[in-house]
Design a protein around this motif. Sequence first.
Motif, PDB file in Angstrom:
ATOM      1  N   PHE A 168       0.845  -1.186   0.000  1.00 36.55           N
ATOM      2  CA  PHE A 168       0.000   0.000   0.000  1.00 36.55           C
ATOM      3  C   PHE A 168       0.888   1.247   0.000  1.00 36.55           C
ATOM      4  CE2 PHE A 168      -2.722   3.286   1.758  1.00 36.55           C
ATOM      5  CZ  PHE A 168      -3.920   3.058   1.077  1.00 36.55           C
ATOM      6  N   PRO A 169       0.633   2.204  -0.884  1.00 40.50           N
ATOM      7  CA  PRO A 169       1.531   3.363  -1.061  1.00 40.50           C
ATOM      8  C   PRO A 169       1.317   4.427   0.011  1.00 40.50           C
ATOM      9  CG  PRO A 169      -0.299   3.523  -2.579  1.00 40.50           C
ATOM     10  CD  PRO A 169      -0.461   2.193  -1.864  1.00 40.50           C
ATOM     11  N   SER A 170       1.624   4.111   1.249  1.00 39.22           N
ATOM     12  CA  SER A 170       1.381   5.035   2.363  1.00 39.22           C
ATOM     13  C   SER A 170       2.239   6.289   2.276  1.00 39.22           C
ATOM     14  CB  SER A 170       1.653   4.332   3.694  1.00 39.22           C
ATOM     15  OG  SER A 170       0.847   3.188   3.838  1.00 39.22           O
ATOM     16  N   ASP A 171       3.531   6.120   1.988  1.00 37.06           N
ATOM     17  CA  ASP A 171       4.458   7.251   1.966  1.00 37.06           C
ATOM     18  C   ASP A 171       4.112   8.208   0.839  1.00 37.06           C
ATOM     19  OD1 ASP A 171       5.755   6.098   4.068  1.00 37.06           O
ATOM     20  OD2 ASP A 171       7.347   5.192   2.842  1.00 37.06           O
ATOM     21  N   GLY A 172       3.886   9.451   1.215  1.00 38.99           N
ATOM     22  CA  GLY A 172       3.596  10.464   0.203  1.00 38.99           C
ATOM     23  C   GLY A 172       2.129  10.699  -0.055  1.00 38.99           C
ATOM     24  N   LEU A 173       1.248   9.901   0.542  1.00 42.30           N
ATOM     25  CA  LEU A 173      -0.191  10.111   0.341  1.00 42.30           C
ATOM     26  C   LEU A 173      -0.649  11.356   1.092  1.00 42.30           C
ATOM     27  CD1 LEU A 173      -2.082   6.695   0.537  1.00 42.30           C
ATOM     28  CD2 LEU A 173      -2.029   8.297  -1.372  1.00 42.30           C
ATOM     29  N   SER A 174      -1.336  12.227   0.404  1.00 31.97           N
ATOM     30  CA  SER A 174      -1.876  13.413   1.055  1.00 31.97           C
ATOM     31  C   SER A 174      -3.064  13.036   1.926  1.00 31.97           C
ATOM     32  CB  SER A 174      -2.322  14.435   0.000  1.00 31.97           C
ATOM     33  OG  SER A 174      -3.091  15.464   0.602  1.00 31.97           O
ATOM     34  N   THR A 223      -2.063  -4.033 -10.047  1.00 31.73           N
ATOM     35  CA  THR A 223      -0.787  -4.124  -9.340  1.00 31.73           C
ATOM     36  C   THR A 223      -0.688  -5.490  -8.664  1.00 31.73           C
ATOM     37  OG1 THR A 223      -1.515  -3.361  -7.151  1.00 31.73           O
ATOM     38  CG2 THR A 223      -1.077  -1.668  -8.820  1.00 31.73           C
ATOM     39  N   ASN A 224       0.361  -5.686  -7.897  1.00 31.82           N
ATOM     40  CA  ASN A 224       0.534  -6.915  -7.119  1.00 31.82           C
ATOM     41  C   ASN A 224       0.164  -6.707  -5.655  1.00 31.82           C
ATOM     42  OD1 ASN A 224       1.475  -8.986  -8.964  1.00 31.82           O
ATOM     43  ND2 ASN A 224       3.254  -7.665  -9.288  1.00 31.82           N
ATOM     44  N   LEU A 225      -0.636  -5.712  -5.387  1.00 32.77           N
ATOM     45  CA  LEU A 225      -1.082  -5.451  -4.021  1.00 32.77           C
ATOM     46  C   LEU A 225      -1.890  -6.637  -3.502  1.00 32.77           C
ATOM     47  CD1 LEU A 225      -1.297  -3.171  -1.808  1.00 32.77           C
ATOM     48  CD2 LEU A 225      -3.548  -2.698  -2.793  1.00 32.77           C
ATOM     49  N   SER A 226      -1.509  -7.145  -2.330  1.00 25.08           N
ATOM     50  CA  SER A 226      -2.199  -8.312  -1.785  1.00 25.08           C
ATOM     51  C   SER A 226      -2.907  -8.022  -0.464  1.00 25.08           C
ATOM     52  CB  SER A 226      -1.214  -9.470  -1.584  1.00 25.08           C
ATOM     53  OG  SER A 226      -0.164  -9.079  -0.709  1.00 25.08           O
ATOM     54  N   GLY A 227      -2.738  -6.818   0.071  1.00 26.67           N
ATOM     55  CA  GLY A 227      -3.385  -6.518   1.337  1.00 26.67           C
ATOM     56  C   GLY A 227      -3.590  -5.032   1.566  1.00 26.67           C
ATOM     57  N   VAL A 228      -4.728  -4.698   2.171  1.00 25.22           N
ATOM     58  CA  VAL A 228      -5.031  -3.331   2.584  1.00 25.22           C
ATOM     59  C   VAL A 228      -5.614  -3.407   3.984  1.00 25.22           C
ATOM     60  CG1 VAL A 228      -6.358  -1.247   2.109  1.00 25.22           C
ATOM     61  CG2 VAL A 228      -5.549  -2.638   0.212  1.00 25.22           C
ATOM     62  N   SER A 229      -5.169  -2.535   4.866  1.00 24.62           N
ATOM     63  CA  SER A 229      -5.638  -2.583   6.250  1.00 24.62           C
ATOM     64  C   SER A 229      -6.364  -1.298   6.630  1.00 24.62           C
ATOM     65  CB  SER A 229      -4.452  -2.789   7.194  1.00 24.62           C
ATOM     66  OG  SER A 229      -3.641  -1.624   7.229  1.00 24.62           O
ATOM     67  N   ALA A 230      -7.063  -1.356   7.763  1.00 24.33           N
ATOM     68  CA  ALA A 230      -7.743  -0.174   8.280  1.00 24.33           C
ATOM     69  C   ALA A 230      -6.750   0.931   8.608  1.00 24.33           C
ATOM     70  CB  ALA A 230      -8.563  -0.548   9.515  1.00 24.33           C
ATOM     71  N   SER A 231      -5.567   0.570   9.076  1.00 25.55           N
ATOM     72  CA  SER A 231      -4.558   1.588   9.402  1.00 25.55           C
ATOM     73  C   SER A 231      -4.084   2.316   8.144  1.00 25.55           C
ATOM     74  CB  SER A 231      -3.368   0.948  10.117  1.00 25.55           C
ATOM     75  OG  SER A 231      -2.746  -0.040   9.307  1.00 25.55           O
ATOM     76  N   HIS A 232      -4.037   1.611   7.016  1.00 25.71           N
ATOM     77  CA  HIS A 232      -3.700   2.263   5.752  1.00 25.71           C
ATOM     78  C   HIS A 232      -4.737   3.320   5.403  1.00 25.71           C
ATOM     79  CE1 HIS A 232      -1.383  -1.599   4.511  1.00 25.71           C
ATOM     80  NE2 HIS A 232      -0.533  -0.710   4.992  1.00 25.71           N
ATOM     81  N   LEU A 233      -5.991   2.933   5.435  1.00 32.47           N
ATOM     82  CA  LEU A 233      -7.056   3.843   5.024  1.00 32.47           C
ATOM     83  C   LEU A 233      -7.290   4.957   6.035  1.00 32.47           C
ATOM     84  CD1 LEU A 233      -9.707   1.430   3.447  1.00 32.47           C
ATOM     85  CD2 LEU A 233      -7.793   2.619   2.362  1.00 32.47           C
ATOM     86  N   SER A 234      -6.902   4.739   7.300  1.00 33.99           N
ATOM     87  CA  SER A 234      -7.080   5.786   8.310  1.00 33.99           C
ATOM     88  C   SER A 234      -6.220   7.015   8.014  1.00 33.99           C
ATOM     89  CB  SER A 234      -6.755   5.242   9.705  1.00 33.99           C
ATOM     90  OG  SER A 234      -5.368   4.936   9.812  1.00 33.99           O
ATOM     91  N   LEU A 235      -5.242   6.857   7.110  1.00 27.19           N
ATOM     92  CA  LEU A 235      -4.427   7.987   6.675  1.00 27.19           C
ATOM     93  C   LEU A 235      -5.208   8.934   5.781  1.00 27.19           C
ATOM     94  CD1 LEU A 235      -1.203   5.977   5.661  1.00 27.19           C
ATOM     95  CD2 LEU A 235      -1.582   7.228   7.809  1.00 27.19           C
ATOM     96  N   LEU A 236      -6.399   8.487   5.332  1.00 21.11           N
ATOM     97  CA  LEU A 236      -7.164   9.229   4.329  1.00 21.11           C
ATOM     98  C   LEU A 236      -8.584   9.505   4.848  1.00 21.11           C
ATOM     99  CD1 LEU A 236      -6.102   6.920   1.358  1.00 21.11           C
ATOM    100  CD2 LEU A 236      -5.001   9.054   2.073  1.00 21.11           C
TER     101      LEU A 236
END
Length: 346
Positions: free
Chosen positions: A60-66, A77-90
């Motif tokens: 998940f492209p966390s670094d640099g996400l506004s 892509t080859n993304l195999s997982g997304v978590s709640a903590s990832h989306l909480s950045l947005l």
Amino acid sequence: MLLCLSVFLKMNLWLLLTLAALAECGHQQSGSHPCPDLCLCSFPPSGAEVVCSHNSLSKFPSDGLSPNTTQLSIQSTNLSGVSASHLSLLPYLKKLQLYHNNLTSLASDLLAGVAHLNTLDLTGNQLVHLPARVFSRASLRSLVMKNNLFEKAEADWFPLNSSITWLDLSGNRLSNVSAAMFQRLPRLENLDLSDNDLQDIQQQTLGDLNHLVTLNLAGNKFLSLKPATFTHNLKLSRLFLQENRLQELPATLFQGLTHLELLLLNQNQLRFLPAGLLDETKAGFRVILTGNPWKCDRKMEYLWKWLGEHPESVLFLQEVTCDAPEALKLKQVISLTDHQLDLMKL
């Protein structure tokens, strides 16, 4: 001569200063709006929009996400997982597209931090099962889960009185759908169940979908439909039943569907239509009937007369042809005579 040279030098100096200022401005602007590696970003006034479509992306492209991102698309892509903590950045995310990746599961709290999310597209992953309440934490209106590996669609995925108006479960392996699930989706306007393994729908399955406008059941394995299948779906405007195995239809199947504008019955096994089936259709109604093995005998009388009275309502009218008897094979139904249909003896 010296005056011209002086003017020339001043103009070029001004141009160089302008270009330098623009470059510095662009640098500052780029620096103030970082973008994740392997992604493209734009920054309209409504919030950042990010597209990541590089096949080497595996995390998940966390670094640099506004944090002001309102639209995020991670595709192919080859993304195999997304978590709640990832989306909480947005926290302002409204539209999330995660299609054609390698997702095999979703966490039950995935959407806990994106309360404004209204569109979620999970097309083309490897999803088989989902946890209970997975879609309960966001104000979803559009949910697309086509081309996954679902064999069941569960009621407990959704909250009571869900706000979803668009649900796409096409291209899965569903063999049945339950009334319990649709009881939680009373606002549905568009439902796509095409290209599954459905063979039957109980009469009350769609009973709570009073706002349904578009229903796609194409590409399944229906042999028949019960008379009251659509009794409560009185707002239906577009109904797709093509590419099934329908052999006959109840005469009252479309009773009350006075808003029906488009009906696809092509590529089935229909040999005739029962008397009265299309009697409640209104001006502007269109139907496709091609690709059925029409048997041009006395049972064809209703359809034959209806075609003659409503030729403008039939798309590809000239391709509605007899399959039997052999003497009439490939003859256009609308061109038949009462003698050919053996109606003179009635």
